[in-house]
Design a protein around this motif. Structure first.
Motif, short mmCIF file in Angstrom:
data_model
loop_
_atom_site.label_atom_id
_atom_site.label_comp_id
_atom_site.label_asym_id
_atom_site.label_seq_id
_atom_site.Cartn_x
_atom_site.Cartn_y
_atom_site.Cartn_z
N PHE A 173 26.82 9.96 3.22
CA PHE A 173 26.27 10.49 1.96
C PHE A 173 26.30 12.01 2.00
O PHE A 173 26.44 12.62 3.08
N SER A 174 26.15 12.61 0.82
CA SER A 174 26.25 14.07 0.73
C SER A 174 24.90 14.75 0.87
O SER A 174 24.85 15.98 1.03
N ASN A 175 23.79 14.01 0.81
CA ASN A 175 22.47 14.62 0.96
C ASN A 175 22.32 15.24 2.35
O ASN A 175 22.76 14.67 3.34
N THR A 176 21.66 16.38 2.41
CA THR A 176 21.29 16.95 3.70
C THR A 176 19.84 16.61 4.05
O THR A 176 19.46 16.64 5.22
N VAL A 177 19.04 16.29 3.01
CA VAL A 177 17.63 15.92 3.22
C VAL A 177 17.31 14.71 2.35
O VAL A 177 17.63 14.69 1.15
N LEU A 178 16.69 13.69 2.95
CA LEU A 178 16.15 12.55 2.21
C LEU A 178 14.63 12.65 2.26
O LEU A 178 14.06 12.95 3.31
N THR A 179 13.98 12.41 1.11
CA THR A 179 12.53 12.62 1.05
C THR A 179 11.80 11.37 0.59
O THR A 179 12.35 10.53 -0.12
N LYS A 180 10.56 11.30 1.00
CA LYS A 180 9.66 10.23 0.55
C LYS A 180 8.28 10.86 0.34
O LYS A 180 7.69 11.41 1.27
N VAL A 181 7.78 10.83 -0.90
CA VAL A 181 6.50 11.44 -1.26
C VAL A 181 5.43 10.34 -1.35
O VAL A 181 5.63 9.32 -2.02
N TYR A 182 4.31 10.58 -0.68
CA TYR A 182 3.17 9.66 -0.75
C TYR A 182 2.03 10.36 -1.48
O TYR A 182 1.54 11.40 -1.04
N LYS A 183 1.62 9.77 -2.60
CA LYS A 183 0.54 10.34 -3.41
C LYS A 183 -0.78 9.67 -3.01
O LYS A 183 -0.83 8.45 -2.86
N MET A 184 -1.82 10.49 -2.87
CA MET A 184 -3.08 9.99 -2.35
C MET A 184 -4.24 10.38 -3.27
O MET A 184 -4.10 11.26 -4.13
N LYS A 185 -5.36 9.72 -3.06
CA LYS A 185 -6.59 10.13 -3.72
C LYS A 185 -7.73 9.99 -2.72
O LYS A 185 -7.69 9.14 -1.83
N SER A 186 -8.73 10.85 -2.89
CA SER A 186 -9.90 10.78 -2.03
C SER A 186 -11.14 10.84 -2.91
O SER A 186 -11.83 11.85 -2.98
N GLU A 187 -11.37 9.76 -3.61
CA GLU A 187 -12.54 9.67 -4.48
C GLU A 187 -12.90 8.20 -4.66
O GLU A 187 -12.03 7.33 -4.66
N GLU A 212 -6.81 7.19 0.18
CA GLU A 212 -6.02 5.98 -0.10
C GLU A 212 -4.69 6.39 -0.74
O GLU A 212 -4.66 7.22 -1.65
N ILE A 213 -3.60 5.85 -0.23
CA ILE A 213 -2.29 6.10 -0.84
C ILE A 213 -2.19 5.25 -2.10
O ILE A 213 -2.36 4.03 -2.06
N ILE A 214 -1.94 5.89 -3.22
CA ILE A 214 -1.92 5.17 -4.50
C ILE A 214 -0.51 4.98 -5.04
O ILE A 214 -0.29 4.13 -5.91
N ASP A 215 0.45 5.74 -4.53
CA ASP A 215 1.82 5.58 -5.02
C ASP A 215 2.77 6.30 -4.07
O ASP A 215 2.35 7.13 -3.26
N CYS A 216 4.04 5.96 -4.15
CA CYS A 216 5.04 6.67 -3.35
C CYS A 216 6.32 6.79 -4.18
O CYS A 216 6.56 6.02 -5.11
N GLU A 217 7.11 7.77 -3.82
CA GLU A 217 8.34 8.05 -4.58
C GLU A 217 9.44 8.46 -3.61
O GLU A 217 9.27 9.40 -2.84
N GLY A 218 10.54 7.73 -3.63
CA GLY A 218 11.67 8.03 -2.77
C GLY A 218 12.61 9.02 -3.40
O GLY A 218 12.22 9.84 -4.24
N CYS A 219 13.86 8.95 -3.04
CA CYS A 219 14.86 9.86 -3.60
C CYS A 219 16.18 9.12 -3.76
O CYS A 219 16.38 8.04 -3.19
N PHE A 226 17.42 0.15 6.67
CA PHE A 226 16.33 1.13 6.76
C PHE A 226 16.33 2.02 5.53
O PHE A 226 15.27 2.47 5.07
N PHE A 227 17.49 2.28 4.95
CA PHE A 227 17.59 3.23 3.85
C PHE A 227 17.01 2.69 2.54
O PHE A 227 16.89 3.43 1.57
N ASN A 228 16.63 1.40 2.53
CA ASN A 228 15.83 0.90 1.41
C ASN A 228 14.44 1.53 1.41
O ASN A 228 13.72 1.46 0.41
N PHE A 229 14.06 2.14 2.53
CA PHE A 229 12.78 2.86 2.63
C PHE A 229 12.67 3.93 1.56
O PHE A 229 11.57 4.27 1.11
N PHE A 230 13.81 4.48 1.14
CA PHE A 230 13.79 5.53 0.13
C PHE A 230 13.84 4.96 -1.29
O PHE A 230 13.83 5.70 -2.26
#
Length: 348
Positions: free
Chosen positions: A195-209, A222-229, A268-272
């Motif tokens: 692939f042409s990507n140099t960086v693959l990212t995975k964002v985990y959105k959290m809340k503390s309330e 608590e992790i409430i959502d995640c977003e791959g690339c 493993f790349f389904n992780f994204f």
């Protein structure tokens, strides 16, 4: 200690074990409510006051975890120079000095059995005579970690391994002050044919309330959502799908043609893209597992990568797991001892 372990390995809703009773859960819940309503009115008023205090405590605890997150973000900047040096050594961009390579375990090599020393010397001599080149950096550093750690090895497929040989670094980036709580895993790859990507990212959105509908269930962030690339795969190199060929016969003319179709496959790349190839009924389970993996990368693998490479951290993980189980069992025993029929008519 239990609070620290809970923060590092949050169980989330439904993750805690509870005392098992022969009575149906609905009956137990009704029984508890009935017992409470049998209390004198003046006592119930005081209990309501105690619950308001408990809610205030939950809100204070939420603020505590927000400050912990800020502290993590601050110290991430202090760790980063070490992580940058680690990346450069692994990739072969920097050769450490003799002083930097000194380590007490070198004495262990001197204590090896004589036959092993002779064998090692013979192999080294053969390699030199064959003109073997000194490998650059630490070959297959991250791939070795993936293979050693059970949680990651379960995700790893044979067709993933050639790609992960190009993985140069994994980092974690925390959200900036004033931004919603989150962290991002960044996987850095050298140029490759997949692939042409140099960086693959995975964002985990959290809340503390505390949850507005169930505030007393709050146990920490608590992790409430995640977003791959999006992975920009080169043609024919996407390992998250496989090509299936199927013959189709034309009803009218009777001619036969071959149709090709892409179908999802494990990688493993389904992780994204955790939803890829998953049925809707499996999605909740997939995301729960995804969150656990994200925390494991953030709290264990990234800070202690070399110890996973050598295998030393695997023993530490087992010790932490056993300690967590002991604490949980003690909590469960406490719940079991407290469990029982409450009779408001009994005088104390």
């Amino acid at each position: 200690l239990s609070k620290v372990i809970a923060f590092v390995f949050p169980q989330g809703k439904g993750g805690n074990k509870h005392f098992q009773s022969d009575k149906p859960e609905g009956f137990l819940q009704a029984e508890r409510i009935l017992n409470f309503h049998l209390l004198p009115k003046t006592v119930k008023r005081r209990v309501y006051a105690l619950k308001r205090l408990q809610l205030q405590s939950a809100n204070i605890e939420a603020k505590f975890y927000e400050e912990v997150h800020e502290l993590e973000r601050k110290y991430a900047g202090l760790y980063q120079p070490n992580f940058d040096k680690r990346r450069d050594i692994v990739a072969g961009a920097v050769e450490p000095t003799d002083e930097e390579c000194e380590w007490q375990s070198d004495r262990e090599e001197e204590e090896l059995a004589e036959d092993l020393q002779k064998k090692a010397a013979l192999e080294e001599k053969q390699a030199d005579s064959a003109g073997a080149d000194d490998p650059r950096g630490v070959p297959e550093f991250w791939l070795t970690i993936f293979k050693r750690v059970d949680m990651l090895a379960e995700m790893l497929q044979e067709h993933d391994e050639p790609i992960l040989k190009h993985l140069q670094d994994i980092t974690v980036k925390f959200s900036e002050p004033g931004q919603p709580m989150s962290f991002t895993l960044e996987f850095y790859f050298e140029p490759n044919s997949y692939f042409s990507n140099t960086v693959l990212t995975k964002v985990y959105k959290m809340k503390s309330e505390p949850d507005a509908e169930d505030p007393f269930s709050f146990e920490g962030p608590e992790i409430i959502d995640c977003e791959g690339c999006k992975i920009d795969w080169h043609k024919g190199k996407d390992v998250t799908v496989r090509i299936v060929k199927k013959k189709q016969k034309h009803k009218g003319r009777g001619t036969v043609r071959t149709v090709t179709k892409e179908v999802p496959q494990e990688s493993f790349f389904n992780f994204f893209n955790p939803e890829k190839g998953k049925r809707k009924c499996d999605l909740d389970f997939t995301l729960t597992t995804d969150f656990e993996i994200g925390h494991f990368f953030r709290e264990r693998v990234i800070p202690r990568a070399v110890l996973y490479f050598t295998g030393e951290a695997l023993e530490d993980d087992e010790s932490v797991r056993l300690l967590s189980c002991v604490i949980q069992d003690l909590d469960d025993e406490g719940e079991e001892e407290d469990e029982g029929d409450f009779d408001p008519t009994v005088s104390i």
